[in-house]
Design an enzyme around this catalytic site. Structure first.
Site, PDB file in Angstrom:
ATOM      1  N   GLU A  38       0.692  -1.028  -0.064  1.00 23.53           N
ATOM      2  CA  GLU A  38       0.121   0.061  -0.083  1.00 23.53           C
ATOM      3  C   GLU A  38       0.922   1.135  -0.040  1.00 23.53           C
ATOM      4  O   GLU A  38       1.465   1.582   0.974  1.00 23.53           O
ATOM      5  CB  GLU A  38      -0.817   0.185   1.035  1.00 23.53           C
ATOM      6  CG  GLU A  38      -1.922   1.197   0.964  1.00 23.53           C
ATOM      7  CD  GLU A  38      -2.408   1.648   2.605  1.00 23.53           C
ATOM      8  OE1 GLU A  38      -2.850   2.820   2.800  1.00 23.53           O
ATOM      9  OE2 GLU A  38      -2.470   0.629   3.406  1.00 23.53           O
ATOM     10  N   ARG A  90       1.600  10.485   0.284  1.00 27.76           N
ATOM     11  CA  ARG A  90       1.545  11.549   0.925  1.00 27.76           C
ATOM     12  C   ARG A  90       2.955  12.384   0.794  1.00 27.76           C
ATOM     13  O   ARG A  90       3.192  13.159   1.534  1.00 27.76           O
ATOM     14  CB  ARG A  90       1.794  10.914   2.671  1.00 27.76           C
ATOM     15  CG  ARG A  90       0.555  10.226   3.172  1.00 27.76           C
ATOM     16  CD  ARG A  90       0.842   9.618   4.392  1.00 27.76           C
ATOM     17  NE  ARG A  90      -0.368   8.691   5.029  1.00 27.76           N
ATOM     18  CZ  ARG A  90      -0.239   7.832   6.278  1.00 27.76           C
ATOM     19  NH1 ARG A  90       0.680   8.386   6.836  1.00 27.76           N
ATOM     20  NH2 ARG A  90      -1.332   7.227   6.388  1.00 27.76           N
ATOM     21  N   LYS A 114     -11.218  -1.087   5.146  1.00 29.43           N
ATOM     22  CA  LYS A 114      -9.925  -0.913   5.938  1.00 29.43           C
ATOM     23  C   LYS A 114     -10.534  -0.489   7.337  1.00 29.43           C
ATOM     24  O   LYS A 114     -11.188   0.641   7.574  1.00 29.43           O
ATOM     25  CB  LYS A 114      -9.077   0.356   5.231  1.00 29.43           C
ATOM     26  CG  LYS A 114      -8.058   0.871   6.092  1.00 29.43           C
ATOM     27  CD  LYS A 114      -7.335   1.846   5.361  1.00 29.43           C
ATOM     28  CE  LYS A 114      -6.059   2.447   6.100  1.00 29.43           C
ATOM     29  NZ  LYS A 114      -5.302   3.260   5.305  1.00 29.43           N
TER      30      LYS A 114
END
Length: 213
Positions: free
Chosen positions: A44, A48, A132
Site C-alpha cells: 500500500e 503522502r 479498511k
C-alpha cells in the site's frame, strides 16, 4: 465496484501488506523488488509525498509480480488518477462517499476506512464488502473489531486492519476469519530506504512473511 475475488485471494495468501510512502521516485522500483525478494508481494503505497503517484506508476510498470495498492486516496480526482497509472486497488483512511463512487466509476477496487458501525453502514450502503479498519489498535484492537463486526457477520464483510499493527500483534488479527490481511507500516524503515539498504528491507520482509505462515 467491490474487490475482485482474485485480489482478495492474493491478499489472503500474502497475509501482510507493506505500507509506506516514497520521497524519491528512484527508490520505488528497488524498494518494491526488495520486498518481493523477502516474500511480500502486496503493498500500500500512500500518497503522502509529491513522488507518490509517479512511484505507483513506476512499480506497476516495472515490478509486475507486485500487487499494488494505493493509500491516502482523499479525493475523487485522485481515485481516477490512481486507476490511470495502473494500481490494482485503493484504500482511504476514511469513508468519503464521493471518493467511493469515483473509484467505482473508474473501475478501481476500493476499501474505504471505517472505525465505527456508522462508518461501516455507510460503506455497506455503497456496496463495499471489503473495508479498511483504521486506526486499528487505537480504536480498540481485535476485541473492538470483533464486537463491531458481529452484527454484520451475515453480510460477509471483510476487514483490512491498519494502524498500530506490528510483528507481535499481527497474528491475532490474521486468525480472524474475516481478516484476509493486515497492513504493516513498520516493515519499511525510512532509514533503510534513505541508505538504499535494499538487502535490509528484504531481511525485514522475510522475517514478517514467516510470521504469516
Amino acid at each position: 465496484m467491490n474487490f475482485p475475488t482474485e485480489i482478495l485471494d492474493r491478499l489472503r495468501k500474502s497475509g501482510v501488506v507493506a505500507g509506506f510512502s516514497v520521497d524519491n521516485v528512484a527508490h520505488a522500483i528497488p524498494l518494491a523488488k526488495a520486498l518481493l525478494a523477502g516474500g511480500i508481494d502486496a503493498i500500500e503505497l500512500t500518497l503522502r509525498t509529491p513522488a507518490g503517484l509517479e512511484s505507483v506508476k513506476a512499480i506497476c510498470e516495472n515490478v509486475p509480480n507486485m500487487l499494488v495498492g494505493v493509500g491516502t486516496i482523499l479525493t475523487p480526482e485522485t481515485a481516477i488518477e490512481v486507476k490511470a497509472v495502473g494500481a490494482d486497488f485503493g484504500v482511504a483512511p476514511g469513508m468519503n462517499p464521493r471518493v467511493v463512487r469515483a473509484a467505482q466509476e473508474a473501475g478501481l477496487p476500493f476499501a474505504p476506512g471505517i472505525a465505527t458501525p456508522s462508518d461501516l453502514e455507510a460503506a455497506i450502503e455503497l456496496g463495499c464488502r471489503f473495508v479498511k479498519f483504521f486506526p486499528a489498535e487505537p480504536a480498540g484492537g481485535i476485541t473492538y473489531l470483533r464486537s463491531m463486526a458481529a452484527p454484520y457477520q451475515h453480510l460477509g464483510i471483510e476487514y483490512f486492519p491498519l494502524g498500530g499493527i506490528n510483528a507481535d500483534n499481527m497474528s491475532s488479527y490474521l486468525r480472524e476469519p474475516n481478516v484476509p490481511a493486515v497492513g504493516g507500516s513498520w516493515i519499511v524503515q525510512k532509514e533503510l530506504v534513505d541508505r538504499k539498504d535494499w538487502s535490509g528491507i528484504t531481511e525485514r520482509a522475510a522475517a514478517v512473511f514467516k510470521r504469516t505462515k
